[in-house]
Design a protein around this motif. Sequence first.
Motif, short mmCIF file in Angstrom:
data_model
loop_
_atom_site.label_atom_id
_atom_site.label_comp_id
_atom_site.label_asym_id
_atom_site.label_seq_id
_atom_site.Cartn_x
_atom_site.Cartn_y
_atom_site.Cartn_z
N GLU B 141 0.83 -1.22 0.00
CA GLU B 141 0.00 0.00 0.00
C GLU B 141 0.86 1.26 0.00
N SER B 142 2.16 1.08 0.12
CA SER B 142 3.04 2.25 0.06
C SER B 142 3.48 2.44 -1.38
N PRO B 143 3.81 3.68 -1.75
CA PRO B 143 4.20 3.92 -3.15
C PRO B 143 5.49 3.19 -3.51
N PRO B 144 5.62 2.76 -4.77
CA PRO B 144 6.84 2.05 -5.18
C PRO B 144 8.05 2.96 -5.33
N VAL B 145 7.80 4.27 -5.40
CA VAL B 145 8.92 5.22 -5.46
C VAL B 145 8.73 6.20 -4.31
N GLN B 146 9.76 6.34 -3.48
CA GLN B 146 9.64 7.20 -2.31
C GLN B 146 10.94 7.96 -2.09
N PRO B 147 10.85 9.11 -1.41
CA PRO B 147 12.08 9.80 -1.02
C PRO B 147 12.87 8.94 -0.04
N ALA B 148 14.18 8.89 -0.21
CA ALA B 148 15.00 7.99 0.60
C ALA B 148 14.88 8.29 2.08
N ASN B 149 14.75 9.57 2.43
CA ASN B 149 14.77 9.89 3.87
C ASN B 149 13.43 9.68 4.56
N GLU B 150 12.42 9.30 3.79
CA GLU B 150 11.10 9.07 4.42
C GLU B 150 10.53 7.71 4.06
N ALA B 151 11.40 6.80 3.65
CA ALA B 151 10.88 5.53 3.11
C ALA B 151 10.09 4.76 4.15
N LEU B 152 8.88 4.41 3.76
CA LEU B 152 7.98 3.70 4.66
C LEU B 152 7.32 2.56 3.87
N LEU B 153 7.37 1.37 4.43
CA LEU B 153 6.69 0.24 3.78
C LEU B 153 5.33 0.07 4.45
N ARG B 154 4.30 -0.06 3.63
CA ARG B 154 2.96 -0.27 4.20
C ARG B 154 2.27 -1.36 3.37
N TRP B 155 1.50 -2.18 4.04
CA TRP B 155 0.87 -3.30 3.34
C TRP B 155 -0.57 -3.47 3.80
N SER B 156 -1.31 -4.24 3.01
CA SER B 156 -2.74 -4.42 3.30
C SER B 156 -2.91 -5.37 4.49
N LEU B 187 6.17 -0.18 8.24
CA LEU B 187 7.51 -0.26 8.81
C LEU B 187 8.35 0.85 8.19
N ARG B 188 8.95 1.64 9.05
CA ARG B 188 9.85 2.69 8.54
C ARG B 188 11.23 2.07 8.40
N LEU B 189 11.85 2.25 7.25
CA LEU B 189 13.17 1.64 7.05
C LEU B 189 14.20 2.35 7.92
N PRO B 190 15.08 1.58 8.56
CA PRO B 190 16.13 2.21 9.37
C PRO B 190 17.03 3.09 8.50
N GLU B 191 17.64 4.05 9.15
CA GLU B 191 18.43 5.02 8.41
C GLU B 191 19.55 4.35 7.61
N GLY B 192 20.19 3.34 8.24
CA GLY B 192 21.31 2.67 7.58
C GLY B 192 20.89 2.05 6.25
N VAL B 193 19.71 1.45 6.27
CA VAL B 193 19.21 0.81 5.05
C VAL B 193 18.86 1.87 4.01
N ARG B 194 18.22 2.96 4.48
CA ARG B 194 17.83 4.02 3.55
C ARG B 194 19.06 4.63 2.89
N ARG B 195 20.07 4.84 3.72
CA ARG B 195 21.29 5.47 3.18
C ARG B 195 21.96 4.54 2.15
N ARG B 196 21.98 3.27 2.52
CA ARG B 196 22.64 2.29 1.64
C ARG B 196 21.93 2.19 0.28
N ALA B 197 20.60 2.33 0.32
CA ALA B 197 19.85 2.09 -0.91
C ALA B 197 19.46 3.37 -1.63
N ALA B 198 19.84 4.54 -1.06
CA ALA B 198 19.41 5.80 -1.65
C ALA B 198 19.83 5.89 -3.11
N GLY B 199 18.91 6.32 -3.93
CA GLY B 199 19.20 6.45 -5.36
C GLY B 199 19.09 5.13 -6.10
N GLY B 200 18.79 4.09 -5.38
CA GLY B 200 18.70 2.78 -6.04
C GLY B 200 17.41 2.09 -5.65
#
Lengths: 170, 228
Positions: B141-156, B187-200
Amino acid sequence: MTPTRGGDSGSLDPDPASVERIRQVLIRAVERHCPPALAAHREDLVQMALVRLLERPGAGEGTNPRGASYLWRVAYTVVIDEIRRFRRQQRQAEQASGGERVTPGPEARSELLACLDALQDRRRTAVILHLQGFKTGEVASALGWTEKQAENLVYRGLADLRACLGGGER
Amino acid sequence: MTEPSDDLEQRFRDALPDPGERDCPPADAFWAAAAGELPFDQVRALVDHGARCARCAEAWRILADVRRAAAASDTVGANPPPPVPLGPAAPARAWARRRALVPLAVSALAATVVWTVLRPSPPGAPAVERGNGAGTTLRAESPPVQPANEALLRWSEVPGASSYNVTVLTPDLVVVHQAVGVSARELRLPEGVRRRAAGGGLLWNVDAVLPDGRTVASPTFELKLKER
């Protein structure tokens, strides 16, 4: 990896009978598929893997078991990790004892692998899984195909492979 | 039916090079592939790797055995009763006894089929259905493209689920984050994961855990993280 835990506890919570069944299956699989030098250690390898599995956070403590399928999955991954660890240790021991281990160089591509490479993508994937011991139903599940599709692709892929090998063996 | 290919299987195994443990995918990726959790391109990459690496080919073959045994355990229970051995002598008597058992066996089989179809979900035989559950589906339910610093996973929501387990992977299937027993549906992605995956990109999936231990699995979703 950065595992975190939420408010509710998820756990493996394995029962002894399941663990014993998994142990036997893993021992048999390692015996069947690993080279003799490694298979000779199958009991120890599997035992170590199961110890690691049971040591995992949450194992055996929870009220919310994640199910038998999950247990099999984790057992499989820990045993493969254990086999990889065992091989690394063996290599280090050989190096420490001054033993010269032949580092595999660039392999001459076998004809069979070259013929596999030449297959169409879907046929190649189906055929490789088949050659790894997967039945057509299992190939279908992995690739999201119907069983009939998987059977056709394995069949045609094997025919292409045999034709390619036949051409090369003239 | 496919033709017997024992000769090819043996040749295939003999032909596989052993390049050492370089770039070998994690074992869980093989399981995920065999379980139908990954898109075709990723399965193909993992399968192709198994055709270039004797060690991973070995892992694939062990996987085939283990998944078959797991499926059998789910179907018939972890401890089926051992078969009753027939006596070593008097084969005619044994045959007569077996014939006498045929009606019983047919009745038992019919009862088993009826039971299998009509039984409630047993707590001891949980099933994982990734993305193909008959009635319940888990959707992102979360958008497939999100800003890296606010990435949030949401599901039905899965009705009755007591918690959710979330796995986040890189596109090459390295698990970078796992959250177990999540009560909320996000689930909000931890900062380490967001940083690692930013731009990808990242992949993620979620398992809903039901009170009886069964698991309803989602398909694997993609997430792209935009840098601001």
